[in-house]
Design an enzyme around this catalytic site. Structure first.
Site, PDB file in Angstrom:
ATOM      1  N   GLY A 202       0.785  -1.236   0.000  1.00  0.00           N
ATOM      2  CA  GLY A 202       0.000   0.000   0.000  1.00  0.00           C
ATOM      3  C   GLY A 202       0.812   1.280   0.000  1.00  0.00           C
ATOM      4  O   GLY A 202       0.484   2.236  -0.706  1.00  0.00           O
ATOM      5  N   HIS A 203       1.905   1.314   0.778  1.00  0.00           N
ATOM      6  CA  HIS A 203       2.596   2.603   0.954  1.00  0.00           C
ATOM      7  C   HIS A 203       3.456   3.001  -0.230  1.00  0.00           C
ATOM      8  O   HIS A 203       4.036   4.092  -0.240  1.00  0.00           O
ATOM      9  CB  HIS A 203       3.407   2.612   2.261  1.00  0.00           C
ATOM     10  CG  HIS A 203       4.683   1.828   2.241  1.00  0.00           C
ATOM     11  ND1 HIS A 203       5.904   2.445   2.097  1.00  0.00           N
ATOM     12  CD2 HIS A 203       4.944   0.508   2.361  1.00  0.00           C
ATOM     13  CE1 HIS A 203       6.867   1.524   2.148  1.00  0.00           C
ATOM     14  NE2 HIS A 203       6.297   0.340   2.303  1.00  0.00           N
ATOM     15  N   CYS A 327      22.245   0.756   2.225  1.00  0.00           N
ATOM     16  CA  CYS A 327      20.802   0.802   2.331  1.00  0.00           C
ATOM     17  C   CYS A 327      20.403   1.118   3.761  1.00  0.00           C
ATOM     18  O   CYS A 327      19.341   1.612   4.042  1.00  0.00           O
ATOM     19  CB  CYS A 327      20.241  -0.549   1.914  1.00  0.00           C
ATOM     20  SG  CYS A 327      18.584  -0.471   1.316  1.00  0.00           S
TER      21      CYS A 327
HETATM   22  C1  LIG Z   1       9.202  -1.453  -0.633  1.00  0.00           C
HETATM   23  C2  LIG Z   1       9.435  -2.749  -1.329  1.00  0.00           C
HETATM   24  C3  LIG Z   1       9.182  -3.966  -0.689  1.00  0.00           C
HETATM   25  C4  LIG Z   1       8.791  -4.050   0.757  1.00  0.00           C
HETATM   26  O1  LIG Z   1       7.479  -3.611   0.976  1.00  0.00           O
HETATM   27  P1  LIG Z   1       7.051  -3.190   2.482  1.00  0.00           P
HETATM   28  O2  LIG Z   1       5.602  -2.946   2.382  1.00  0.00           O
HETATM   29  O3  LIG Z   1       7.846  -1.973   2.811  1.00  0.00           O
HETATM   30  O4  LIG Z   1       7.381  -4.360   3.349  1.00  0.00           O
HETATM   31  C5  LIG Z   1       9.378  -5.123  -1.395  1.00  0.00           C
HETATM   32  N1  LIG Z   1       9.780  -5.100  -2.680  1.00  0.00           N
HETATM   33  C6  LIG Z   1      10.013  -3.955  -3.335  1.00  0.00           C
HETATM   34  C7  LIG Z   1      10.442  -3.989  -4.756  1.00  0.00           C
HETATM   35  C8  LIG Z   1       9.859  -2.736  -2.680  1.00  0.00           C
HETATM   36  O5  LIG Z   1      10.115  -1.603  -3.331  1.00  0.00           O
END
Ligand SMILES: *Cc1c(COP(=O)(O)O)cnc(C)c1O
Length: 390
Positions: A202-203, A327
């Site tokens: 979602g975010h 990172c």
């Molecule tokens: C941000 C991200 C995730 C992790 O998602 P979260 O909701 O932050 O756990 C996994 N894969 C990719 C490619 C991302 O950009």
């Protein structure tokens, strides 16, 4: 600029005000448990069903193929560990992934390696692509799963998942894709892609943090990752994050609407920044293919500098971006993504990722460029390792 210029939308995105509006009544309402058998419980259950239908409509699948999770990392872990554990019982203990996946995939795979699974880490081309023929060549009779991301989170390159999934189907191997960066940025249809599982979060598309989803094609049955109550058709236990799920549903509907206009806007900002930086600042390079990349991603290396220095200089001028090197603060290793595309360590250290969102403006892109044009020569003049070309 009189405001924060947020150019780190690949890390997370601001919640859309319309998403907040959708979530508020859930947070302030009676807040029943969706598993309870009285009206406010049924109401919560219906809110989740609505969100599930919104996600299904966005992805082109059945609502029953959408399972809510606690984010993208959980969705990746579930697809990978759940499939590996299930198919290990049939003697299949080989997994295939690429060398430049998100850490949620990399570390899930490494955890399985410790448990006796074998992982093939496919190479990546210099312009940032996994080759379908490498996937085909790596598949063995004991291969359980292929997991390759749809769009890379650092360099933004969009992977040939349709071809990879077709190879998997032909060889009867399950195929998962981490589409966390792709959903809301490019069209994502699970049937067109032909994948068995797909992760989203979602975010990354102006929804709330801590909520995501895993698409699992009907008939595909990875082991559960979270055991407990019977939520999510007995496949993902835990009382549902109702407000988060409602927010994700609202966000994905907004994100896939007017996608072409949004893409055009992001491409304009991205290509303006790439064009002006490469033209005006010597010894810079774009990482990842210039065309087949996410509309909002510009990943640029600045020779002779450390990304951290640039990051701090930008922060002092109100710009949020990201380095391509460490990172997290407890690691000084350069990004595995940049190393995978063949960047030398020094170049990887001087790399910045600028990622644009629908809320960004051309004025902000211009501001970024003028700040970079000011700080890069200054910092290079101070750098003990900077030796300009004659
Ligand atoms: C941000 C991200 C995730 C992790 O998602 P979260 O909701 O932050 O756990 C996994 N894969 C990719 C490619 C991302 O950009």
């Amino acid at each position: 600029m009189d405001h924060i210029v947020y150019l780190d939308n690949a890390a997370t995105t601001p919640v859309d005000p319309q998403v907040v509006q959708a979530m508020l009544p859930v947070l302030t309402g009676p807040g029943g448990n969706p598993s309870s058998h009285y009206s406010i419980g049924y109401e919560a259950k219906e809110q989740i069903d609505t969100a599930r239908a919104q996600v299904a409509a966005a992805l082109g699948c059945l609502p029953g193929e959408v399972y809510f999770t606690g984010g993208g990392s959980e969705a990746d872990n579930w697809a990978i560990k759940g499939t590996a554990r299930k198919l290990a019982r049939q003697g299949k203990k080989h997994l295939i992934t690429s060398a430049f996946e998100h850490h949620a995939v990399v570390h899930a795979m490494q955890a399985l390696e410790k448990d006796g699974f074998e992982v093939t880490w496919l190479p990546v081309t210099a312009d940032g692509f996994v080759r379908p023929e490498d996937v085909a060549a790596a598949i063995r009779p004991d291969t359980a799963l292929v997991s390759v991301m749809l769009a890379n989170n650092e360099i933004g390159t969009i992977q040939p998942i349709q071809e990879i999934a077709a190879i998997c189907r032909e060889k009867k191997v399950l195929c998962h894709t981490d589409a966390v960066q792709a959903v809301g940025a490019i069209p994502v249809n699970v049937k067109e892609l032909g994948v068995d599982m797909l992760s989203l979060s979602g975010h990354k598309f102006n929804g709330p943090k801590g909520v995501g989803a895993l698409y699992i094609r009907r008939g595909v049955l990875p082991d559960n990752l979270i055991d407990g109550g019977g939520q999510e058709s007995r496949r993902r236990a835990g009382t549902e994050n109702v407000a988060g799920i409602v927010g994700l549903g609202a966000a994905i509907e907004l994100a896939v609407g007017h996608l072409e206009e949004k893409q055009a806007h992001l491409v304009a900002l991205r290509d303006y920044v790439i064009g002006r930086v490469l033209a005006n600042i010597p010894e810079t390079r774009l990482n990842g293919d210039a065309k087949n990349r996410l509309p909002g991603n510009a990943n640029i290396s600045f020779a002779g500098l450390e990304g951290e220095t640039i990051l701090l200089d930008l922060d002092m001028r109100g710009i949020c971006a990201s380095t391509g090197s460490a990172c997290n603060s407890d690691s000084l290793d350069p990004s595995h993504v940049l190393l995978a595309i063949g960047l030398p360590h020094e170049a990887a250290h001087g790399t910045m990722r600028f990622s644009f969102g629908p809320q960004n403006t051309m004025e902000e892109a211009e501001y970024l460029c003028s700040v970079l044009e000011e700080i890069i020569p200054l910092r290079r003049a101070m750098s003990p390792v900077w030796k300009p070309l004659a």
